[in-house]
Design an enzyme around this catalytic site. Structure first.
Site, short mmCIF file in Angstrom:
data_model
loop_
_atom_site.label_atom_id
_atom_site.label_comp_id
_atom_site.label_asym_id
_atom_site.label_seq_id
_atom_site.Cartn_x
_atom_site.Cartn_y
_atom_site.Cartn_z
N HIS A 1 12.85 -2.71 1.08
CA HIS A 1 12.48 -1.87 1.24
C HIS A 1 13.30 -0.08 1.04
CE1 HIS A 1 9.52 -3.91 4.40
NE2 HIS A 1 10.94 -4.31 5.14
N ASN B 1 8.23 -5.72 -1.54
CA ASN B 1 7.88 -4.80 -0.43
C ASN B 1 6.48 -4.41 -0.06
OD1 ASN B 1 7.79 -2.57 1.08
ND2 ASN B 1 9.37 -1.35 -0.41
N ARG C 1 5.71 11.25 -2.79
CA ARG C 1 4.91 10.17 -0.91
C ARG C 1 7.00 11.02 -0.56
NH1 ARG C 1 4.55 4.48 1.49
NH2 ARG C 1 4.18 4.80 3.17
N PRO D 1 1.15 -0.99 -0.10
CA PRO D 1 0.19 0.22 -0.01
C PRO D 1 1.40 1.16 -0.16
CG PRO D 1 -0.48 -0.77 2.26
CD PRO D 1 0.98 -2.18 1.05
N ASN D 2 0.25 2.38 -0.92
CA ASN D 2 0.50 3.67 -0.72
C ASN D 2 1.82 3.85 -1.61
OD1 ASN D 2 -1.08 4.89 0.97
ND2 ASN D 2 0.05 3.92 2.62
N ARG E 1 13.65 4.31 11.90
CA ARG E 1 12.15 5.04 11.83
C ARG E 1 11.78 4.38 12.83
NH1 ARG E 1 9.86 5.16 6.44
NH2 ARG E 1 8.65 6.58 7.38
N GLU F 1 12.79 -9.27 0.65
CA GLU F 1 12.87 -8.45 1.33
C GLU F 1 13.00 -7.02 0.98
OE1 GLU F 1 11.30 -8.80 5.13
OE2 GLU F 1 11.09 -6.73 5.80
N TYR G 1 12.06 8.89 1.15
CA TYR G 1 11.36 7.31 -0.47
C TYR G 1 12.14 7.86 -1.80
CZ TYR G 1 7.86 5.48 3.08
OH TYR G 1 7.15 4.86 4.28
N ALA H 1 3.72 -0.90 4.77
CA ALA H 1 3.03 -0.76 5.69
C ALA H 1 2.33 -2.64 6.21
CB ALA H 1 1.48 -0.40 5.94
C1 DQA Z 1 8.64 0.58 3.40
C2 DQA Z 1 8.85 1.13 4.83
C3 DQA Z 1 7.58 0.90 5.68
O1 DQA Z 1 7.47 0.69 7.27
C4 DQA Z 1 6.74 1.89 5.16
O2 DQA Z 1 5.45 1.94 5.80
C5 DQA Z 1 6.02 1.38 3.74
C6 DQA Z 1 7.53 1.55 2.88
C7 DQA Z 1 9.98 1.21 2.41
O3 DQA Z 1 9.77 0.78 1.18
O4 DQA Z 1 11.10 2.26 3.62
O5 DQA Z 1 4.81 1.69 3.21
O6 DQA Z 1 8.23 -0.28 3.65
#
Ligand code: DQA
Length: 163
Positions: A117, A91, A34, A26-27, A124, A115, A39, A94
């Site tokens: 990120h 990825n 964003r 998501p997002n 964080r 995985e 990011y 959240a």
């Molecule tokens: C994320 C890190 C997560 O904590 C966050 O909720 C994201 C992006 C990252 O790519 O740094 O949406 O996965």
């Protein structure tokens, strides 16, 4: 004895190339605008294009899928097993920190995955420090921005050529 050179994946069977799936949670559709301090400025389309190009030049099929919905991601993981996907780069965004359901889907299909990120989740908020997925992952790349996806792909391409 002279060691035989490994055949590249595309030489193995060009009619049936190995398949990779990239999953974005998501997002991540908002990348580019964003929270760029976390990011970066690359859009999801740019990341996916770079991955597709790099995979294609190695003779590997790569598909990317993003969803803001947990169920859609779970169903995409189920479909990956039917399609014979060899490896996943994920990825979970959240859902990394919340989704036992998506974790269960990864465990159930058993497709090996990396995985990724973009941000360094360990630098964080404490709620980002725990991932349901890491214990199952081949490896975790965190904090290297969009390059993290490409590094994950580079690793998987080298695995595929030695599989
Ligand atoms: C994320 C890190 C997560 O904590 C966050 O909720 C994201 C992006 C990252 O790519 O740094 O949406 O996965």
């Amino acid at each position: 004895m002279k060691k035989k050179k490994a055949t590249s994946s595309s030489e193995k069977n060009p009619a049936n190339p190995p398949k990779l799936l990239v999953l974005h949670g998501p997002n991540l559709n908002l990348l580019g605008t964003r929270e760029p301090d976390y990011y970066g400025l690359a859009t999801l389309a740019e990341i996916n294009l770079a991955l597709a190009r790099s995979a294609a030049s190695a003779g590997v099929e790569l598909e990317s899928f993003q969803s803001n919905h947990e169920g859609a991601l779970i169903e995409r993981v189920h479909a990956a097993r039917e399609q014979g996907v060899s490896y996943i780069i994920i990825n979970p965004a959240a859902f990394t920190h919340t989704s036992i359901a998506l974790y269960d889907a990864m465990a159930a299909t058993g497709i090996p995955f990396i995985e990724v990120h973009l941000s360094n989740v360990h630098a964080r908020e404490s709620f980002r420090h725990h991932s349901y997925f890491s214990r199952l992952a081949i490896g975790v790349i965190t904090g290297l921005g969009s390059k993290g996806y490409l590094l994950a792909l580079e690793y998987l391409l080298s695995q595929i050529s030695s599989d």
